[in-house]
Write an enzyme that holds these catalytic residues in place. Structure first.
Site, PDB file in Angstrom:
ATOM      1  CG  HIS A 135      49.726  72.410  67.534  1.00 36.01           C
ATOM      2  ND1 HIS A 135      48.778  71.449  67.807  1.00 36.01           N
ATOM      3  CD2 HIS A 135      49.703  72.597  66.183  1.00 36.01           C
ATOM      4  CE1 HIS A 135      48.208  71.066  66.678  1.00 36.01           C
ATOM      5  NE2 HIS A 135      48.746  71.736  65.674  1.00 36.01           N
ATOM      6  CE  LYS A 139      46.321  74.772  67.429  1.00 42.52           C
ATOM      7  NZ  LYS A 139      45.745  75.673  66.421  1.00 42.52           N
TER       8      LYS A 139
HETATM    9  N1  LIG Z   1      43.730  75.451  59.017  1.00 42.98           N
HETATM   10  C1  LIG Z   1      45.053  75.216  58.996  1.00 42.98           C
HETATM   11  O1  LIG Z   1      45.566  74.406  58.200  1.00 42.98           O
HETATM   12  C2  LIG Z   1      45.942  75.998  59.938  1.00 42.98           C
HETATM   13  C3  LIG Z   1      47.335  75.829  59.906  1.00 42.98           C
HETATM   14  C4  LIG Z   1      48.121  76.644  60.737  1.00 42.98           C
HETATM   15  C5  LIG Z   1      47.512  77.584  61.570  1.00 42.98           C
HETATM   16  N2  LIG Z   1      46.152  77.688  61.572  1.00 42.98           N
HETATM   17  C6  LIG Z   1      45.450  78.711  62.350  1.00 42.98           C
HETATM   18  O2  LIG Z   1      45.610  79.934  61.667  1.00 42.98           O
HETATM   19  C7  LIG Z   1      45.588  81.031  62.589  1.00 42.98           C
HETATM   20  C8  LIG Z   1      46.835  81.905  62.392  1.00 42.98           C
HETATM   21  O3  LIG Z   1      47.983  81.144  62.654  1.00 42.98           O
HETATM   22  P1  LIG Z   1      49.446  81.822  62.596  1.00 42.98           P
HETATM   23  O4  LIG Z   1      50.376  80.737  63.011  1.00 42.98           O
HETATM   24  O5  LIG Z   1      49.650  82.530  61.296  1.00 42.98           O
HETATM   25  O6  LIG Z   1      49.304  82.894  63.773  1.00 42.98           O
HETATM   26  P2  LIG Z   1      50.091  84.294  63.925  1.00 42.98           P
HETATM   27  O7  LIG Z   1      49.864  84.728  65.333  1.00 42.98           O
HETATM   28  O8  LIG Z   1      51.496  84.144  63.449  1.00 42.98           O
HETATM   29  O9  LIG Z   1      49.336  85.276  62.920  1.00 42.98           O
HETATM   30  C9  LIG Z   1      48.061  85.813  63.153  1.00 42.98           C
HETATM   31  C10 LIG Z   1      48.078  87.212  62.548  1.00 42.98           C
HETATM   32  O10 LIG Z   1      46.770  87.762  62.590  1.00 42.98           O
HETATM   33  C11 LIG Z   1      46.917  89.142  62.830  1.00 42.98           C
HETATM   34  N3  LIG Z   1      45.679  89.770  63.246  1.00 42.98           N
HETATM   35  C12 LIG Z   1      45.215  90.007  64.512  1.00 42.98           C
HETATM   36  N4  LIG Z   1      44.043  90.675  64.449  1.00 42.98           N
HETATM   37  C13 LIG Z   1      43.758  90.871  63.136  1.00 42.98           C
HETATM   38  C14 LIG Z   1      42.712  91.523  62.428  1.00 42.98           C
HETATM   39  N5  LIG Z   1      41.684  92.099  63.077  1.00 42.98           N
HETATM   40  N6  LIG Z   1      42.742  91.522  61.074  1.00 42.98           N
HETATM   41  C15 LIG Z   1      43.763  90.946  60.401  1.00 42.98           C
HETATM   42  N7  LIG Z   1      44.812  90.339  61.020  1.00 42.98           N
HETATM   43  C16 LIG Z   1      44.806  90.302  62.366  1.00 42.98           C
HETATM   44  C17 LIG Z   1      48.037  89.207  63.873  1.00 42.98           C
HETATM   45  O11 LIG Z   1      48.595  90.505  63.970  1.00 42.98           O
HETATM   46  C18 LIG Z   1      49.011  88.182  63.309  1.00 42.98           C
HETATM   47  O12 LIG Z   1      49.932  88.766  62.394  1.00 42.98           O
HETATM   48  C19 LIG Z   1      45.463  80.375  63.975  1.00 42.98           C
HETATM   49  O13 LIG Z   1      44.096  80.338  64.338  1.00 42.98           O
HETATM   50  C20 LIG Z   1      45.978  78.964  63.750  1.00 42.98           C
HETATM   51  O14 LIG Z   1      45.433  78.026  64.661  1.00 42.98           O
HETATM   52  C21 LIG Z   1      45.377  76.918  60.786  1.00 42.98           C
END
Ligand SMILES: NC(=O)c1ccc[n+]([C@@H]2O[C@H](COP(=O)([O-])OP(=O)(O)OC[C@H]3O[C@@H](n4cnc5c(N)ncnc54)[C@H](O)[C@@H]3O)[C@@H](O)[C@H]2O)c1
Length: 237
Positions: A135, A139
């Site tokens: 990844h 991540k």
């Molecule tokens: N299930 C799936 O299919 C899948 C796919 C991609 C990513 N993910 C997971 O999703 C999550 C997010 O991934 P991403 O790539 O968007 O990450 P990212 O870091 O781009 O976004 C995460 C966001 O959450 C925000 N955040 C932090 N604290 C918060 C709070 N208390 N309330 C609301 N928002 C808050 C951050 O400011 C950031 O904008 C990760 O855990 C990743 O592993 C899952």
């Protein structure tokens, strides 16, 4: 449908785009800096919240949505040891919760292929199985939730006993190797090796749209439902 986006990062932005393409209205975009009171007011306008934040904040976010009477789709990984707590809260609130470690439809088909492979591999002598996931460098959790699901699915359908990240101490466990590199959206490779064969199953995500599309389909599925759901319910796999 009115959708609240909780966690407006890379996935939040991709979800916004797909939801709008499917004629849904985004009534809230909630990120880290917003006050909880402000969040609750915004959340109440939503039919479903889609939560992709961080392993540290997911449980509080999901709980706040359920307590505000809003059904939740979550894809945040790295917090699942608290899943039972969320399931209990969901039941108590008579609400609905949808979780998937990977919302890509292709990956969920890949899970099924691994399940079939694990069942058939019992005919192969001295089989070793290894999972490798790669990844992007941002991540936070390792191994990926997807790699864990793959390893647990194989273990459940074979004689392997869970998974490990310790390559030295395997003891009938499936080793998972996690690599963080460049901007890679997600590659999962599973190697089933014996003395006479090498069988490799490999899935590569080419963009975030696959995950975002699955999450919006899950939100459409969840609207009006009660209970705990996953991709098997959505796809009928
Ligand atoms: N299930 C799936 O299919 C899948 C796919 C991609 C990513 N993910 C997971 O999703 C999550 C997010 O991934 P991403 O790539 O968007 O990450 P990212 O870091 O781009 O976004 C995460 C966001 O959450 C925000 N955040 C932090 N604290 C918060 C709070 N208390 N309330 C609301 N928002 C808050 C951050 O400011 C950031 O904008 C990760 O855990 C990743 O592993 C899952």
């Amino acid at each position: 449908m009115n959708i609240a986006i909780v966690g407006y990062g890379k996935m939040g932005h991709a979800i916004e785009q797909i939801a709008q393409e499917r004629n849904h209205k985004i009534v809230a975009r909630i990120d880290a800096e917003m006050m909880l009171s402000e969040k609750t007011n915004l959340l109440k306008k939503a039919d479903v919240a889609i939560e992709f934040s961080t392993p540290e904040t997911a449980v509080a976010n999901i709980s706040a949505c359920l307590k505000a009477g809003v059904r939740v789709v979550s894809g945040t990984t790295g917090w699942l040891e608290q899943l039972d707590k969320i399931k209990a809260l969901c039941k108590q609130q008579n609400s609905a919760f949808f979780y998937a470690s990977n919302f890509s439809i292709g990956v969920n088909i890949f899970f099924e292929l691994n399940k079939q492979m694990a069942k058939m591999s019992q005919h192969i002598d001295n089989l070793t199985v290894g999972v490798k996931e790669t990844h992007h460098i941002h991540k936070k959790d390792a191994p990926s939730g997807t790699a864990i699901t793959i390893a647990e699915t194989i273990a459940k359908n074979s004689d392997f006993d869970g998974w490990t990240m310790d390559s030295e101490n395997k003891k009938n466990k499936i080793p998972i190797q996690a690599i963080r590199k460049d901007d890679i959206f997600g590659i999962h490779e599973v190697n089933f090796n014996s003395a006479v064969d090498k069988i490799t199953l490999r899935h590569e995500s080419l963009s975030r749209r696959g995950f975002a599309h699955g999450a919006v389909l899950a939100a459409e599925f969840l609207n009006g439902q009660t209970g705990y759901f996953g991709m098997k319910d959505l796809l009928g796999l």
